[in-house]
Design a protein around this motif. Structure first.
Motif, mmCIF file in Angstrom:
data_model
loop_
_atom_site.group_PDB
_atom_site.id
_atom_site.type_symbol
_atom_site.label_atom_id
_atom_site.label_comp_id
_atom_site.label_asym_id
_atom_site.label_seq_id
_atom_site.Cartn_x
_atom_site.Cartn_y
_atom_site.Cartn_z
ATOM 1 N N LEU A 1 2.577 -6.999 2.301
ATOM 2 C CA LEU A 1 3.405 -8.400 0.799
ATOM 3 C C LEU A 1 4.237 -8.500 0.981
ATOM 4 O O LEU A 1 4.574 -10.119 0.557
ATOM 5 N N CYS A 2 4.655 -7.176 0.761
ATOM 6 C CA CYS A 2 6.761 -7.255 -0.223
ATOM 7 C C CYS A 2 7.350 -8.186 0.853
ATOM 8 O O CYS A 2 8.297 -8.345 0.533
ATOM 9 N N CYS B 1 -3.058 -3.963 -3.572
ATOM 10 C CA CYS B 1 -3.353 -4.083 -1.752
ATOM 11 C C CYS B 1 -5.205 -2.955 -1.850
ATOM 12 O O CYS B 1 -5.651 -4.227 -0.479
ATOM 13 N N ASP B 2 -5.611 -2.401 -2.168
ATOM 14 C CA ASP B 2 -6.621 -1.537 -1.609
ATOM 15 C C ASP B 2 -7.216 -2.431 -2.042
ATOM 16 O O ASP B 2 -8.632 -2.112 -0.962
ATOM 17 N N VAL C 1 -0.613 -13.759 -6.816
ATOM 18 C CA VAL C 1 -0.607 -12.297 -6.861
ATOM 19 C C VAL C 1 0.162 -12.071 -8.190
ATOM 20 O O VAL C 1 -0.478 -10.806 -8.769
ATOM 21 N N MET D 1 -4.381 -10.545 5.488
ATOM 22 C CA MET D 1 -4.251 -11.350 3.894
ATOM 23 C C MET D 1 -4.954 -12.397 4.144
ATOM 24 O O MET D 1 -4.831 -13.850 3.596
ATOM 25 N N LEU E 1 0.310 -2.212 -8.208
ATOM 26 C CA LEU E 1 0.507 -3.546 -6.688
ATOM 27 C C LEU E 1 -0.142 -2.553 -6.043
ATOM 28 O O LEU E 1 -1.361 -3.134 -4.909
ATOM 29 N N GLU E 2 -0.292 -1.385 -5.754
ATOM 30 C CA GLU E 2 -1.083 -0.799 -5.163
ATOM 31 C C GLU E 2 -2.545 -0.712 -4.926
ATOM 32 O O GLU E 2 -3.168 -1.223 -3.985
ATOM 33 N N VAL F 1 -5.377 -4.989 1.599
ATOM 34 C CA VAL F 1 -3.571 -5.843 2.612
ATOM 35 C C VAL F 1 -2.517 -4.329 1.912
ATOM 36 O O VAL F 1 -2.674 -3.980 1.690
ATOM 37 N N SER F 2 -1.276 -4.797 4.057
ATOM 38 C CA SER F 2 -0.825 -3.835 3.064
ATOM 39 C C SER F 2 -0.112 -4.544 2.289
ATOM 40 O O SER F 2 0.916 -5.589 2.771
ATOM 41 N N ARG F 3 1.228 -3.128 1.427
ATOM 42 C CA ARG F 3 1.427 -3.317 0.619
ATOM 43 C C ARG F 3 3.126 -3.726 1.618
ATOM 44 O O ARG F 3 3.636 -4.697 0.664
#
Length: 59
Positions: free
Chosen positions: A40-41, A30-31, A15, A1, A26-27, A35-37
């Motif tokens: 991040l979550c 992230c794409d 964000v 990130m 959100l997808e 970054v990994s969803r």
């Protein structure tokens, strides 16, 4: 990130702004930012924020 701030409050702000102004999901965010969803979550959840799918924002 590496494109996103590490401070949870700044991360939340960036964000949510990007979700409001640039991305439909959100997808997609992230794409695009690679970054990994889940990561991040989890980072925002550790600061007390959770994602609301219907409103497309963390709070």
């Amino acid at each position: 990130m590496n494109e996103l701030p590490t401070d949870p409050t700044m991360l939340l702000s960036v964000v949510n702004m990007k979700l409001r102004d640039q991305y439909d999901s959100l997808e997609q965010l992230c794409d695009d930012l690679s970054v990994s969803r889940d990561e991040l979550c989890q980072q925002l959840a550790a600061a007390g924020y959770e994602y609301n799918e219907e409103q497309r924002r963390f709070w």
